[in-house]
Design a protein around this motif. Structure first.
Motif, mmCIF file in Angstrom:
data_model
loop_
_atom_site.group_PDB
_atom_site.id
_atom_site.type_symbol
_atom_site.label_atom_id
_atom_site.label_comp_id
_atom_site.label_asym_id
_atom_site.label_seq_id
_atom_site.Cartn_x
_atom_site.Cartn_y
_atom_site.Cartn_z
ATOM 1 N N ILE A 8 0.855 -1.123 0.085
ATOM 2 C CA ILE A 8 0.106 0.307 -0.216
ATOM 3 C C ILE A 8 1.310 1.219 -0.296
ATOM 4 O O ILE A 8 1.727 1.165 1.293
ATOM 5 C CB ILE A 8 -0.984 0.334 1.722
ATOM 6 C CG1 ILE A 8 -2.009 -1.280 0.742
ATOM 7 C CG2 ILE A 8 -1.979 1.700 1.386
ATOM 8 C CD1 ILE A 8 -2.696 -1.719 -0.191
ATOM 9 N N SER A 9 1.007 1.692 -1.136
ATOM 10 C CA SER A 9 2.097 3.316 -0.904
ATOM 11 C C SER A 9 1.402 4.715 -0.827
ATOM 12 O O SER A 9 0.056 3.859 -0.971
ATOM 13 C CB SER A 9 2.520 3.271 -2.771
ATOM 14 O OG SER A 9 1.167 3.372 -3.935
ATOM 15 N N PRO A 10 2.112 5.623 -1.033
ATOM 16 C CA PRO A 10 1.492 6.657 -0.891
ATOM 17 C C PRO A 10 0.397 6.870 -1.669
ATOM 18 O O PRO A 10 -0.576 7.762 -1.075
ATOM 19 C CB PRO A 10 2.412 7.715 -0.302
ATOM 20 C CG PRO A 10 3.784 6.852 -0.025
ATOM 21 C CD PRO A 10 4.076 5.527 -0.541
ATOM 22 N N ASN A 11 1.188 6.857 -2.495
ATOM 23 C CA ASN A 11 -0.383 6.981 -4.018
ATOM 24 C C ASN A 11 -1.426 5.955 -3.617
ATOM 25 O O ASN A 11 -2.795 6.925 -4.044
ATOM 26 C CB ASN A 11 0.280 7.347 -5.346
ATOM 27 C CG ASN A 11 1.393 8.257 -5.544
ATOM 28 O OD1 ASN A 11 1.379 9.226 -5.468
ATOM 29 N ND2 ASN A 11 2.191 7.409 -7.046
ATOM 30 N N ARG B 269 5.250 16.320 -6.280
ATOM 31 C CA ARG B 269 6.085 17.446 -5.406
ATOM 32 C C ARG B 269 6.925 16.829 -4.790
ATOM 33 O O ARG B 269 7.945 16.060 -3.961
ATOM 34 C CB ARG B 269 6.429 18.986 -5.795
ATOM 35 C CG ARG B 269 7.672 19.362 -5.453
ATOM 36 C CD ARG B 269 7.375 20.433 -5.918
ATOM 37 N NE ARG B 269 7.963 20.719 -7.909
ATOM 38 C CZ ARG B 269 7.764 21.859 -8.687
ATOM 39 N NH1 ARG B 269 7.250 22.432 -7.473
ATOM 40 N NH2 ARG B 269 8.600 21.141 -9.394
ATOM 41 N N MET B 270 5.666 16.460 -3.556
ATOM 42 C CA MET B 270 6.633 16.034 -2.271
ATOM 43 C C MET B 270 6.751 14.869 -2.122
ATOM 44 O O MET B 270 7.607 14.532 -1.167
ATOM 45 C CB MET B 270 5.055 16.529 -1.325
ATOM 46 C CG MET B 270 5.280 16.512 -0.211
ATOM 47 S SD MET B 270 6.818 17.617 0.516
ATOM 48 C CE MET B 270 5.847 19.206 0.361
ATOM 49 N N ASN B 271 6.432 13.874 -2.809
ATOM 50 C CA ASN B 271 7.084 12.420 -2.536
ATOM 51 C C ASN B 271 7.842 12.420 -3.566
ATOM 52 O O ASN B 271 9.232 11.711 -2.979
ATOM 53 C CB ASN B 271 6.110 11.787 -3.786
ATOM 54 C CG ASN B 271 4.605 10.967 -3.112
ATOM 55 O OD1 ASN B 271 4.516 11.235 -2.006
ATOM 56 N ND2 ASN B 271 3.738 10.804 -3.894
ATOM 57 N N GLY B 272 8.387 13.233 -4.088
ATOM 58 C CA GLY B 272 9.911 13.022 -5.264
ATOM 59 C C GLY B 272 11.064 13.891 -3.608
ATOM 60 O O GLY B 272 11.984 13.373 -3.731
ATOM 61 N N ILE B 273 10.366 15.486 -3.326
ATOM 62 C CA ILE B 273 10.936 15.620 -2.079
ATOM 63 C C ILE B 273 11.571 14.840 -1.148
ATOM 64 O O ILE B 273 13.268 14.208 -0.864
ATOM 65 C CB ILE B 273 10.715 16.986 -1.719
ATOM 66 C CG1 ILE B 273 11.003 17.948 -2.676
ATOM 67 C CG2 ILE B 273 11.071 17.245 -0.349
ATOM 68 C CD1 ILE B 273 10.149 19.315 -2.810
ATOM 69 N N LEU B 274 10.612 14.093 -1.058
ATOM 70 C CA LEU B 274 10.572 12.954 0.549
ATOM 71 C C LEU B 274 11.751 11.738 -0.173
ATOM 72 O O LEU B 274 12.302 11.119 0.378
ATOM 73 C CB LEU B 274 9.436 12.773 0.672
ATOM 74 C CG LEU B 274 8.890 14.144 1.043
ATOM 75 C CD1 LEU B 274 7.316 13.297 2.325
ATOM 76 C CD2 LEU B 274 9.386 13.878 2.880
ATOM 77 N N GLY B 275 11.502 11.430 -0.890
ATOM 78 C CA GLY B 275 12.066 10.487 -1.655
ATOM 79 C C GLY B 275 13.460 10.833 -2.013
ATOM 80 O O GLY B 275 14.270 9.463 -1.490
ATOM 81 N N SER B 276 14.065 11.169 -1.909
ATOM 82 C CA SER B 276 15.432 12.076 -2.358
ATOM 83 C C SER B 276 15.948 12.015 -0.632
ATOM 84 O O SER B 276 16.758 12.219 -0.979
ATOM 85 C CB SER B 276 16.016 13.651 -3.064
ATOM 86 O OG SER B 276 14.729 14.416 -2.221
ATOM 87 N N LEU C 120 12.420 10.785 8.585
ATOM 88 C CA LEU C 120 11.871 11.732 7.611
ATOM 89 C C LEU C 120 11.229 12.891 8.256
ATOM 90 O O LEU C 120 11.681 14.466 7.661
ATOM 91 C CB LEU C 120 10.834 11.097 6.277
ATOM 92 C CG LEU C 120 10.998 10.515 5.164
ATOM 93 C CD1 LEU C 120 9.854 10.437 4.930
ATOM 94 C CD2 LEU C 120 12.515 11.285 4.079
ATOM 95 N N LEU C 121 10.870 13.056 9.158
ATOM 96 C CA LEU C 121 10.311 14.581 10.192
ATOM 97 C C LEU C 121 11.736 14.529 10.670
ATOM 98 O O LEU C 121 11.403 15.752 11.017
ATOM 99 C CB LEU C 121 9.545 14.039 11.368
ATOM 100 C CG LEU C 121 8.217 13.333 11.048
ATOM 101 C CD1 LEU C 121 7.629 12.674 12.082
ATOM 102 C CD2 LEU C 121 7.981 14.180 10.801
ATOM 103 N N ARG C 122 12.848 13.997 11.335
ATOM 104 C CA ARG C 122 13.871 14.628 11.681
ATOM 105 C C ARG C 122 14.625 15.213 10.662
ATOM 106 O O ARG C 122 15.290 16.402 10.649
ATOM 107 C CB ARG C 122 15.309 13.237 12.112
ATOM 108 C CG ARG C 122 15.791 14.293 13.313
ATOM 109 C CD ARG C 122 16.506 12.534 13.574
ATOM 110 N NE ARG C 122 17.102 11.858 13.289
ATOM 111 C CZ ARG C 122 16.828 10.746 13.093
ATOM 112 N NH1 ARG C 122 15.379 10.430 13.587
ATOM 113 N NH2 ARG C 122 17.012 9.633 12.294
ATOM 114 N N ILE C 123 15.162 14.391 9.376
ATOM 115 C CA ILE C 123 15.424 15.320 8.708
ATOM 116 C C ILE C 123 15.046 17.219 8.042
ATOM 117 O O ILE C 123 15.389 18.135 8.149
ATOM 118 C CB ILE C 123 15.132 14.314 7.172
ATOM 119 C CG1 ILE C 123 16.697 13.461 7.133
ATOM 120 C CG2 ILE C 123 16.310 15.136 6.573
ATOM 121 C CD1 ILE C 123 16.006 12.408 6.348
#
Length: 342
Positions: A25-28, A55-62, A74-77
């Motif tokens: 079950i992906s975010p999409n 765009r947000m998925n791309g930023i988080l995935g990087s 991710l929250l800490r980053i």
């Protein structure tokens, strides 16, 4: 129909979970469960910008992570980046600032980079001019963007030149402007030269506006602009940009002004303003942000030339049929939000 689509999306997610497990079950797949809610809040999906999710998925995935505890990492980053950005923008110590530049996040790329070229107050001032409620633009003001190719130097036809002369006469009451073809027999007046620099596109912020002259970008040539009626009321009209152009007018021997303008064909409303159609969801009194107009244009007149600062946004054009026995065809105007946030 929205409720039915929402129910089927839930069933689809359940089937995927049963067949392949919860880890598939992906975010999409989760975000698609919010489509119904978004459509009810903002109208048709084509009327607002949906790509922020991607765009947000791309930023988080990087961001690098251990692939075990992704959410807290991710929250800490993001928290660390926020603290660094705060120090970079508020510290007065030159040594500290130069040290923090080493770990400063990479600059934006793509359409996001366009937003780095101007300050938010400059864009807010541009929006204020487009609303024409407190002040109106002359076309000589700075704007957060640029005129884009295809570019060529050309001469305006006589009909368009006459409209430009009328535009200047209504803009500058202290001057009298005449066409270069009307010099004979007229001793007084500021001559309007027909030479212009024509452009096929413009960029305002991160939005690209096309025109009929740029065939590949004709879909983005449909714009919205405000007009003040004789009774003082303000209304929004849809139109199609024919081309953008820069024109320089010489007011006297020592003063010249360059105007950034657009030549637009405006659509006619349905009969009159009192019978303009609005769409509703079921029997809800709150209408969607979509209107029905005719597919016919007004004849070219002075209002066909406007400063690019009066453009308030783009819209999507599509056909809309009404009636059962006697079908009437209209043009549905679906406004698009600007690609900007403060």
């Amino acid at each position: 129909m929205l409720n039915e689509a929402f129910t089927r999306l839930i069933e689809m997610n359940k089937l995927i979970e049963q067949k392949y497990g919860q880890e598939k079950i992906s975010p999409n797949l989760h975000l698609c469960l919010h489509i119904c809610e978004c459509a009810l809040d903002y109208g048709p999906l084509s009327s607002f910008w949906c790509y922020s999710f991607e765009r947000m998925n791309g930023i988080l995935g990087s961001y690098n992570n251990s692939r075990r505890n992704i959410e807290p990492e991710l929250l800490r980053i993001m928290s660390e980046n926020t603290i660094l950005q705060y120090f970079l923008s508020n510290c007065d110590n030159d040594h500290l600032f130069s040290s923090l530049e080493i770990i400063e996040p990479r600059k934006s790329v793509g359409s996001l980079a366009a937003l780095d070229d101007f300050a938010s107050d400059e864009y807010q001032n541009f929006i204020r001019l487009s609303l024409i409620e407190e002040d109106s633009a002359y076309g000589t003001e700075c704007f957060p963007g640029l005129l884009m190719k295809p570019r060529k130097e050309t001469t305006l036809p006589n009909q368009i030149l006459d409209l430009l002369v009328e535009f200047y006469n209504s803009l500058y009451n202290d001057y009298c402007f005449i066409s270069i073809y009307s010099i004979i027999g007229s001793n007084n007046g500021t001559v309007v030269n027909p030479r212009i620099i024509q452009y096929g596109r413009i960029r305002i912020g991160a939005d690209i506006y096309g025109s009929v002259q740029a065939a590949r970008h004709e879909k983005s040539s449909y714009i919205l602009a405000r007009f003040v009626h004789y009774d003082g009321s303000i209304d929004v009209y849809p139109g199609q940009v024919q081309f953008y152009f820069e024109h320089t007018i010489h007011l006297n021997s020592s003063r010249s002004l360059t105007h950034s303008l657009a030549l637009v064909k405006w659509y006619k409303p349905v009969q009159d303003h009192s019978t303009r159609y609005y769409c509703q969801v079921d029997n809800d009194i709150k209408s969607c942000n979509m209107e029905l107009w005719t597919n016919e244009f007004y004849d070219m007149r002075r209002d066909s030339i406007i400063p690019i600062h009066h453009i308030i946004g783009k819209f999507i054009k599509c056909n809309f049929d009404t009636g059962t026995r006697k079908t009437k065809e209209y043009m549905a105007v679906i406004p698009l939000n600007k690609k900007i946030s403060f």
